[in-house]
Design a protein around this motif. Structure first.
Motif, PDB file in Angstrom:
ATOM      1  N   VAL A 141      20.175  51.863  27.514  1.00 37.03           N
ATOM      2  CA  VAL A 141      20.171  50.450  27.878  1.00 37.03           C
ATOM      3  C   VAL A 141      19.461  50.282  29.215  1.00 37.03           C
ATOM      4  CG1 VAL A 141      21.567  48.431  28.434  1.00 37.03           C
ATOM      5  CG2 VAL A 141      22.297  49.998  26.629  1.00 37.03           C
ATOM      6  N   GLY A 142      18.374  49.508  29.227  1.00 40.30           N
ATOM      7  CA  GLY A 142      17.669  49.245  30.475  1.00 40.30           C
ATOM      8  C   GLY A 142      18.478  48.328  31.371  1.00 40.30           C
ATOM      9  N   GLN A 143      18.327  48.518  32.682  1.00 39.78           N
ATOM     10  CA  GLN A 143      19.133  47.754  33.632  1.00 39.78           C
ATOM     11  C   GLN A 143      18.286  46.808  34.478  1.00 39.78           C
ATOM     12  OE1 GLN A 143      21.441  50.519  35.998  1.00 39.78           O
ATOM     13  NE2 GLN A 143      22.751  51.088  34.259  1.00 39.78           N
ATOM     14  N   THR A 144      18.960  45.786  35.020  1.00 38.41           N
ATOM     15  CA  THR A 144      18.356  44.844  35.950  1.00 38.41           C
ATOM     16  C   THR A 144      19.398  44.438  36.982  1.00 38.41           C
ATOM     17  OG1 THR A 144      17.270  42.692  36.209  1.00 38.41           O
ATOM     18  CG2 THR A 144      18.946  42.858  34.510  1.00 38.41           C
ATOM     19  N   ALA A 145      18.931  44.123  38.180  1.00 37.42           N
ATOM     20  CA  ALA A 145      19.820  43.581  39.204  1.00 37.42           C
ATOM     21  C   ALA A 145      19.574  42.087  39.367  1.00 37.42           C
ATOM     22  CB  ALA A 145      19.606  44.287  40.537  1.00 37.42           C
ATOM     23  N   SER A 146      18.728  41.535  38.513  1.00 34.74           N
ATOM     24  CA  SER A 146      18.399  40.116  38.567  1.00 34.74           C
ATOM     25  C   SER A 146      19.207  39.344  37.527  1.00 34.74           C
ATOM     26  CB  SER A 146      16.909  39.906  38.308  1.00 34.74           C
ATOM     27  OG  SER A 146      16.602  38.527  38.205  1.00 34.74           O
ATOM     28  N   THR A 147      19.675  38.179  37.912  1.00 34.10           N
ATOM     29  CA  THR A 147      20.371  37.322  36.949  1.00 34.10           C
ATOM     30  C   THR A 147      19.371  36.450  36.182  1.00 34.10           C
ATOM     31  OG1 THR A 147      20.763  35.680  38.688  1.00 34.10           O
ATOM     32  CG2 THR A 147      22.528  37.285  38.249  1.00 34.10           C
ATOM     33  N   ARG A 148      18.108  36.515  36.594  1.00 33.35           N
ATOM     34  CA  ARG A 148      17.017  35.872  35.846  1.00 33.35           C
ATOM     35  C   ARG A 148      15.870  36.874  35.708  1.00 33.35           C
ATOM     36  NH1 ARG A 148      18.044  30.788  34.730  1.00 33.35           N
ATOM     37  NH2 ARG A 148      19.401  29.555  36.076  1.00 33.35           N
ATOM     38  N   PRO A 149      16.091  37.906  34.894  1.00 31.36           N
ATOM     39  CA  PRO A 149      15.091  38.964  34.770  1.00 31.36           C
ATOM     40  C   PRO A 149      13.853  38.507  34.006  1.00 31.36           C
ATOM     41  CG  PRO A 149      16.814  39.276  33.154  1.00 31.36           C
ATOM     42  CD  PRO A 149      17.252  38.134  34.029  1.00 31.36           C
ATOM     43  N   THR A 150      12.827  39.328  34.068  1.00 31.01           N
ATOM     44  CA  THR A 150      11.595  39.087  33.319  1.00 31.01           C
ATOM     45  C   THR A 150      11.567  40.011  32.104  1.00 31.01           C
ATOM     46  OG1 THR A 150      10.326  38.384  35.253  1.00 31.01           O
ATOM     47  CG2 THR A 150       9.081  39.254  33.375  1.00 31.01           C
ATOM     48  N   PHE A 151      11.333  39.446  30.949  1.00 27.02           N
ATOM     49  CA  PHE A 151      11.208  40.199  29.703  1.00 27.02           C
ATOM     50  C   PHE A 151       9.721  40.340  29.395  1.00 27.02           C
ATOM     51  CE2 PHE A 151      15.040  37.593  29.683  1.00 27.02           C
ATOM     52  CZ  PHE A 151      16.034  38.542  29.459  1.00 27.02           C
ATOM     53  N   ALA A 152       9.326  41.493  28.839  1.00 29.38           N
ATOM     54  CA  ALA A 152       7.912  41.731  28.560  1.00 29.38           C
ATOM     55  C   ALA A 152       7.747  42.437  27.223  1.00 29.38           C
ATOM     56  CB  ALA A 152       7.284  42.562  29.679  1.00 29.38           C
ATOM     57  N   TRP A 153       6.651  42.124  26.547  1.00 29.05           N
ATOM     58  CA  TRP A 153       6.381  42.754  25.255  1.00 29.05           C
ATOM     59  C   TRP A 153       4.882  42.758  24.990  1.00 29.05           C
ATOM     60  CZ3 TRP A 153       8.841  38.184  26.147  1.00 29.05           C
ATOM     61  CH2 TRP A 153       8.222  37.015  25.713  1.00 29.05           C
ATOM     62  N   PHE A 154       4.475  43.566  24.017  1.00 28.42           N
ATOM     63  CA  PHE A 154       3.076  43.674  23.629  1.00 28.42           C
ATOM     64  C   PHE A 154       2.838  42.958  22.308  1.00 28.42           C
ATOM     65  CE2 PHE A 154      -0.022  45.889  20.914  1.00 28.42           C
ATOM     66  CZ  PHE A 154      -1.179  45.670  21.656  1.00 28.42           C
ATOM     67  N   VAL A 155       1.811  42.111  22.271  1.00 30.36           N
ATOM     68  CA  VAL A 155       1.409  41.390  21.056  1.00 30.36           C
ATOM     69  C   VAL A 155       0.099  41.987  20.557  1.00 30.36           C
ATOM     70  CG1 VAL A 155       0.681  39.181  20.093  1.00 30.36           C
ATOM     71  CG2 VAL A 155       2.552  39.260  21.760  1.00 30.36           C
ATOM     72  N   PRO A 156       0.053  42.476  19.321  1.00 27.69           N
ATOM     73  CA  PRO A 156      -1.136  43.175  18.828  1.00 27.69           C
ATOM     74  C   PRO A 156      -2.258  42.287  18.323  1.00 27.69           C
ATOM     75  CG  PRO A 156       0.572  43.231  17.163  1.00 27.69           C
ATOM     76  CD  PRO A 156       1.181  42.571  18.378  1.00 27.69           C
ATOM     77  N   ASP A 157      -1.937  41.078  17.883  1.00 28.33           N
ATOM     78  CA  ASP A 157      -2.920  40.273  17.159  1.00 28.33           C
ATOM     79  C   ASP A 157      -3.725  39.356  18.068  1.00 28.33           C
ATOM     80  OD1 ASP A 157      -2.177  41.046  14.392  1.00 28.33           O
ATOM     81  OD2 ASP A 157      -0.264  40.165  14.980  1.00 28.33           O
TER      82      ASP A 157
END
Length: 249
Positions: A75-91
């Motif tokens: 499980v990845g962790q964060t200390a932010s209550t408004r974290p940034t989510f990131a992902w890769f889009v192939p198309d």
């Protein structure tokens, strides 16, 4: 679409599916740009809901799949209550996209938080800081985030889905007052096992839709860590994901 989402979440998948990382990438990085990710000492295994689902490749049926840029072996962790989510889009073709956030209750069941966030995909790296109109995440709580691309709104089976867990922890007191610039922030966060904060800072240094030097280094670290958790037949997928860093550096 909601039915499709709930069907996916009700059918656990192998937690060691394609990891959101890069294997075998060789980069020349200056010392100031390094961000060496150290996993939490008390690693928690992710839920069976994490991973990917849908047709192989993107909506175009080829290449790298939709990929959450987050740990899958823990499980990845964060200390932010408004974290940034990131992902890769192939198309390269823009498609409707949905982001959902769930909270695990005391029994390990998922509770949807708010309505899905709707917008359109764009090729490469996409990010989403938790919007100000959404409730802050709670320290000590674990959540699951999910990105869905609707390849064909009339055919739910064609949806691409990527999910990952995230846990909110207290900011280590040793980090306060130590940051000089965004590059140093990413390094400090990575060494403090705060994956989401480290990657979020790294992506601030990168051009739009790309990883940048620090982000590529982080994914390489995560790849090496998670490769040890894979079974032999999963290595081919990791090798494919090396293109994320090499092409979007």
């Amino acid at each position: 679409m909601k039915t499709k989402t709930l069907e996916f979440l009700s059918n656990p998948i192998n937690t060691r599916l394609v990891t959101s990382c890069v294997l075998g990438l060789s980069l020349v990085i200056t010392p100031a740009a390094l961000a060496n990710y150290v996993p939490p000492a008390d690693q928690e295994p992710p839920s069976d809901y994490t991973g990917q689902a849908g047709p192989r490749g993107g909506c175009e049926g080829k290449g790298i799949p939709l990929t959450a840029l987050a740990p899958q072996s823990h499980v990845g962790q964060t200390a932010s209550t408004r974290p940034t989510f990131a992902w890769f889009v192939p198309d390269s073709t823009t498609k409707p996209m949905e982001f959902r956030l769930f909270e695990y209750d005391s029994n390990g069941n998922l509770q949807l938080i708010g309505e899905p966030i709707l917008w359109e995909s764009s090729p490469g790296i996409m990010t989403l800081p938790l919007p100000e109109d959404r409730p802050k995440l709670k320290v000590g709580h674990t959540y699951l985030w999910q990105v869905t691309i609707l390849c064909d709104p009339d055919n739910a089976s064609s949806d691409l889905i990527a999910t990952a867990d995230i846990k909110v922890v207290e900011m280590p007191s040793a980090l306060e007052g130590m940051f000089v610039d965004s590059s140093n922030k990413s390094d400090f966060y990575a060494k403090a096992s705060l994956w989401y904060d480290a990657l979020g800072e790294a992506l601030k240094l990168a051009d739009k839709s790309r990883l940048g030097k620090v982000g590529s280094t982080l994914l390489e670290d995560l790849a090496e860590l998670e490769a040890a958790e894979l079974i032999d037949e999963e290595y081919e997928r990791i090798e494919n994901l090396s293109q994320i860093a090499s092409n979007l550096w």
